[in-house]
Design a protein around this motif. Structure first.
Motif, PDB file in Angstrom:
ATOM      1  N   ASP A 139       0.817  -1.213   0.000  1.00  0.00           N
ATOM      2  CA  ASP A 139       0.000   0.000   0.000  1.00  0.00           C
ATOM      3  C   ASP A 139       0.853   1.267   0.000  1.00  0.00           C
ATOM      4  OD1 ASP A 139       0.921  -0.402   2.590  1.00  0.00           O
ATOM      5  OD2 ASP A 139      -0.929   0.264   3.545  1.00  0.00           O
ATOM      6  N   ARG A 140       2.138   1.140   0.339  1.00  0.00           N
ATOM      7  CA  ARG A 140       3.027   2.303   0.329  1.00  0.00           C
ATOM      8  C   ARG A 140       4.105   2.189  -0.743  1.00  0.00           C
ATOM      9  NH1 ARG A 140       1.882   1.816   5.939  1.00  0.00           N
ATOM     10  NH2 ARG A 140       1.101   3.755   6.850  1.00  0.00           N
ATOM     11  N   LEU A 141       4.011   1.178  -1.580  1.00  0.00           N
ATOM     12  CA  LEU A 141       5.077   0.931  -2.553  1.00  0.00           C
ATOM     13  C   LEU A 141       5.291   2.113  -3.490  1.00  0.00           C
ATOM     14  CD1 LEU A 141       7.142  -0.863  -3.959  1.00  0.00           C
ATOM     15  CD2 LEU A 141       5.258  -1.951  -5.219  1.00  0.00           C
ATOM     16  N   GLU A 142       4.234   2.650  -4.025  1.00  0.00           N
ATOM     17  CA  GLU A 142       4.400   3.738  -4.999  1.00  0.00           C
ATOM     18  C   GLU A 142       4.998   4.987  -4.359  1.00  0.00           C
ATOM     19  OE1 GLU A 142       4.242   3.329  -8.199  1.00  0.00           O
ATOM     20  OE2 GLU A 142       3.715   1.235  -7.773  1.00  0.00           O
ATOM     21  N   SER A 143       4.611   5.278  -3.115  1.00  0.00           N
ATOM     22  CA  SER A 143       5.192   6.461  -2.459  1.00  0.00           C
ATOM     23  C   SER A 143       6.673   6.250  -2.166  1.00  0.00           C
ATOM     24  CB  SER A 143       4.430   6.774  -1.165  1.00  0.00           C
ATOM     25  OG  SER A 143       4.546   5.717  -0.229  1.00  0.00           O
ATOM     26  N   VAL A 144       7.059   5.019  -1.836  1.00  0.00           N
ATOM     27  CA  VAL A 144       8.480   4.712  -1.630  1.00  0.00           C
ATOM     28  C   VAL A 144       9.259   4.914  -2.923  1.00  0.00           C
ATOM     29  CG1 VAL A 144      10.085   2.796  -1.223  1.00  0.00           C
ATOM     30  CG2 VAL A 144       8.160   3.154   0.323  1.00  0.00           C
ATOM     31  N   ILE A 145       8.696   4.431  -4.016  1.00  0.00           N
ATOM     32  CA  ILE A 145       9.365   4.577  -5.315  1.00  0.00           C
ATOM     33  C   ILE A 145       9.455   6.041  -5.714  1.00  0.00           C
ATOM     34  CG2 ILE A 145       9.145   4.060  -7.776  1.00  0.00           C
ATOM     35  CD1 ILE A 145       7.869   1.370  -6.955  1.00  0.00           C
ATOM     36  N   GLU A 146       8.366   6.796  -5.504  1.00  0.00           N
ATOM     37  CA  GLU A 146       8.360   8.216  -5.876  1.00  0.00           C
ATOM     38  C   GLU A 146       9.388   9.007  -5.080  1.00  0.00           C
ATOM     39  OE1 GLU A 146       4.401   9.618  -5.381  1.00  0.00           O
ATOM     40  OE2 GLU A 146       3.575   8.331  -6.974  1.00  0.00           O
ATOM     41  N   GLU A 147       9.641   8.586  -3.836  1.00  0.00           N
ATOM     42  CA  GLU A 147      10.636   9.281  -3.023  1.00  0.00           C
ATOM     43  C   GLU A 147      12.063   8.918  -3.430  1.00  0.00           C
ATOM     44  OE1 GLU A 147      11.809   9.923   1.707  1.00  0.00           O
ATOM     45  OE2 GLU A 147       9.925   8.913   1.190  1.00  0.00           O
ATOM     46  N   GLY A 148      12.199   7.950  -4.317  1.00  0.00           N
ATOM     47  CA  GLY A 148      13.525   7.544  -4.772  1.00  0.00           C
ATOM     48  C   GLY A 148      14.238   6.602  -3.826  1.00  0.00           C
ATOM     49  N   LEU A 149      13.494   5.939  -2.944  1.00  0.00           N
ATOM     50  CA  LEU A 149      14.110   5.026  -1.988  1.00  0.00           C
ATOM     51  C   LEU A 149      14.348   3.669  -2.637  1.00  0.00           C
ATOM     52  CD1 LEU A 149      12.032   5.853   1.215  1.00  0.00           C
ATOM     53  CD2 LEU A 149      14.307   6.695   0.590  1.00  0.00           C
ATOM     54  N   ARG A 150      15.527   3.158  -2.456  1.00  0.00           N
ATOM     55  CA  ARG A 150      15.896   1.838  -2.929  1.00  0.00           C
ATOM     56  C   ARG A 150      16.436   1.042  -1.752  1.00  0.00           C
ATOM     57  NH1 ARG A 150      13.413   4.277  -6.115  1.00  0.00           N
ATOM     58  NH2 ARG A 150      13.940   4.789  -8.282  1.00  0.00           N
ATOM     59  N   THR A 151      16.420  -0.254  -1.832  1.00  0.00           N
ATOM     60  CA  THR A 151      16.963  -1.047  -0.737  1.00  0.00           C
ATOM     61  C   THR A 151      18.404  -0.647  -0.475  1.00  0.00           C
ATOM     62  OG1 THR A 151      15.500  -2.929  -1.159  1.00  0.00           O
ATOM     63  CG2 THR A 151      17.557  -3.379  -0.003  1.00  0.00           C
ATOM     64  N   GLY A 152      18.691  -0.257   0.766  1.00  0.00           N
ATOM     65  CA  GLY A 152      20.019   0.207   1.141  1.00  0.00           C
ATOM     66  C   GLY A 152      20.177   1.711   1.150  1.00  0.00           C
ATOM     67  N   THR A 153      19.189   2.449   0.634  1.00  0.00           N
ATOM     68  CA  THR A 153      19.262   3.913   0.631  1.00  0.00           C
ATOM     69  C   THR A 153      19.104   4.449   2.052  1.00  0.00           C
ATOM     70  OG1 THR A 153      18.268   4.032  -1.567  1.00  0.00           O
ATOM     71  CG2 THR A 153      18.226   6.043  -0.241  1.00  0.00           C
ATOM     72  N   PRO A 154      20.036   5.286   2.532  1.00  0.00           N
ATOM     73  CA  PRO A 154      19.857   5.882   3.863  1.00  0.00           C
ATOM     74  C   PRO A 154      18.599   6.735   3.919  1.00  0.00           C
ATOM     75  CG  PRO A 154      22.139   6.114   3.133  1.00  0.00           C
ATOM     76  CD  PRO A 154      21.348   5.633   1.938  1.00  0.00           C
ATOM     77  N   LEU A 155      17.860   6.609   5.008  1.00  0.00           N
ATOM     78  CA  LEU A 155      16.680   7.443   5.205  1.00  0.00           C
ATOM     79  C   LEU A 155      17.044   8.791   5.799  1.00  0.00           C
ATOM     80  CD1 LEU A 155      14.078   4.853   6.573  1.00  0.00           C
ATOM     81  CD2 LEU A 155      14.624   5.459   4.213  1.00  0.00           C
ATOM     82  N   VAL A 156      18.221   8.860   6.413  1.00  0.00           N
ATOM     83  CA  VAL A 156      18.760  10.116   6.940  1.00  0.00           C
ATOM     84  C   VAL A 156      20.093  10.347   6.249  1.00  0.00           C
ATOM     85  CG1 VAL A 156      19.602  11.331   8.980  1.00  0.00           C
ATOM     86  CG2 VAL A 156      17.618   9.817   9.166  1.00  0.00           C
TER      87      VAL A 156
END
Length: 508
Positions: A237-254
């Motif tokens: 349910d949050r997949l598209e928002s994660v993709i739109e934010e440019g988050l990839r596995t291993g991407t730092p959130l901070v």
């Protein structure tokens, strides 16, 4: 990242002791800027670096819990423990007592295992003892909950006379604050859970919490929850928002901090053993009374494959929950068709052929050995003749599967020593029952090596994520039971994340 010098520590040999032997005696270990930079006797201490006298204690890579619902774990530590409840009648008696003792306070319980109860429960019988007090009794597998009418109405679930299961329950879970008035899983609660994990030697975890997301983790990180490494999973349910934010596995959130990173997409492809919703190739022993005698998939194969493909093309690994053997096969089909990377979560019932497929696809099998302690009897009852394919760790290792351990907290405690012990003995160490299918037992070295995020024996270049133990976890023992008992008694002197001490015992 931090700097640290450990004096006179013995390295726990997790890799092949023949091809990659550990030093025979105590050595010093220097961590600079979060990385082990030197290992050997008599190392010079650089100016300003903290020095710790290990005094011959044993040093291993820090432990990981590869499957945690951290918000639920934090909440369960504050909730009514229903783990000892063995029947609907006992549950009703407990609720009646709590309603009397704490009038007006919602009853939120967690931990009972209704899979072995002799009958189904009803909302009406819970209403009889609870009145207008909201009651939610969450099963120990977290896949269903027994609510009274007041709680059902408050959570917008509609009138019914049966428990709330699977996806409908997962969607309602985050609404429990409507009953309690306070979330109970704020930064202080998270910090307490993280500190307890650090005291057990945990340096990192994969958080599969249903609620929240990157912004919530960033917020609690800034409010003192920056203790351990965290890989944050997301759901469809949050997949598209994660993709739109440019988050990839291993991407730092901070920015600039690699301890808090994006993890995988989590897909729950089937249910659980206790709810008899795990999807199997054969019917349950009591399948005739079930709407789906063999369990069922939570989503059709084309949707499962589409989610794998969408995540893979967007740089996200996939963690696919699959407990039944049919679910495991379907998950592997999706990985094979899409090339997606990641893990099969649980893999509780698996055939030897699918164990080989997990290895061939380069996937990790993320398993929870402590579940077998609770599921042993139920497996024999409703999956008769399938115990030799349950928690088949030996098949997986022999096939070359990348095996990693976790707890699924709060389904089992966030305690890696319980997981390791269960993998070694396949039974409780303090009862007189024989191990359950000991042909699938792991050795202490194999179990510990599966608990350190695939890190080798500590060496130059290792992460500065370390655990200093008071006793040798691989000490010789006369039996698997004795080895498992010793592992359960393991105490942690020091836990280090990126060269920074996050737990220190009073004896150090």
């Amino acid at each position: 990242m931090g700097d640290l010098l450990l004096r006179e520590t013995r390295l726990v040999p997790l890799t092949d002791p023949v091809t990659d032997p550990a030093p025979a005696g105590p050595v010093d270990v220097l961590v600079l800027d979060g990385v082990v930079t030197a290992v050997g006797p008599g190392l010079a201490r650089p100016a300003g670096v903290e020095e710790v006298a290990a005094a011959g204690r044993w040093l291993a890579p820090g432990l990981w819990d590869q499957h945690v619902h951290l918000g639920q774990w934090s909440l369960s530590r504050q909730r009514v423990d229903t783990g000892a409840v063995t029947s609907p009648e006992e549950a009703r008696d407990l609720v009646a007592r709590l309603v009397t003792e704490r009038p007006g306070h919602p009853v939120i319980g967690f931990g009972h295992r209704p899979g072995t109860w002799s009958r189904e429960v009803t909302v009406a019988e819970l209403d009889e003892v609870s009145g207008v007090t909201p009651v939610v009794l969450i099963a120990g597998d977290a896949h269903h909950a027994w609510l009274n009418s007041v709680a059902l109405a408050a959570l917008g679930l509609g009138a019914r006379d049966e428990v709330v299961r699977e996806n409908e329950w997962f969607a309602a879970y985050e609404l429990l604050t409507r009953l309690t008035g306070a979330p109970g899983d704020g930064p202080d609660a998270y910090r307490s859970s993280l500190e307890a994990a650090a005291a057990r030697g945990v340096v990192g975890l994969v958080d599969f919490e249903f609620t929240g997301g990157a912004d919530e983790w960033r917020s609690r990180w800034a409010e003192g929850c920056d203790l351990l490494r965290v890989r944050m999973a997301s759901y469809a349910d949050r997949l598209e928002s994660v993709i739109e934010e440019g988050l990839r596995t291993g991407t730092p959130l901070v920015a600039g901090d690699d301890r808090l990173v994006m993890g995988p997409l989590k897909i729950i492809s089937d249910g659980s053993l206790n709810t008899r919703t795990a999807w199997c190739c054969e019917p349950y022993a009591d399948g005739a009374r079930l709407p789906h005698p063999s369990g069922a998939a939570n989503l059709p194969p084309h949707e499962l494959q589409a989610l794998h493909a969408r995540a893979h093309m967007s740089g996200l690994h996939v963690a696919t929950h699959a407990i039944g053997d049919a679910a495991v096969s379907a998950a592997l089909d999706a990985y094979a068709a899409t090339g997606a990377l990641g893990s099969v979560e649980h893999a509780q019932l698996v055939g030897v052929g699918d164990a080989a497929r997990i290895a061939a696809l380069g996937l990790r099998a993320s398993v929870q050995p402590a579940h077998l302690l609770d599921d042993r009897d139920l497996t024999e009852l409703i999956w008769p003749g399938r115990g030799d394919r349950s928690f088949a760790f030996r098949w997986m290792l022999e096939a070359g599967v990348r095996l990693v351990l976790g707890s699924d907290a709060p389904v089992s405690p966030l305690d890696p020593w319980l997981a390791v012990s269960a993998a070694v003995h396949r039974g409780w160490v303090d009862d007189d029952r024989d191990a359950w299918h000991p042909e699938h037992s792991l050795t202490p070295r194999e179990a510990l090596a599966s608990s350190v995020d695939e890190q080798p024996t500590v060496r130059v270049g290792s992460r500065g994520d370390l655990v200093l133990l008071d006793h040798d976890p691989l000490a010789p023992a006369e039996s698997a039971r004795e080895a498992a008992a010793a592992l359960r008694r393991t105490t942690v002197a020091l836990t280090v994340v990126g060269g920074r001490v996050v737990h220190r015992s009073s004896e150090l």
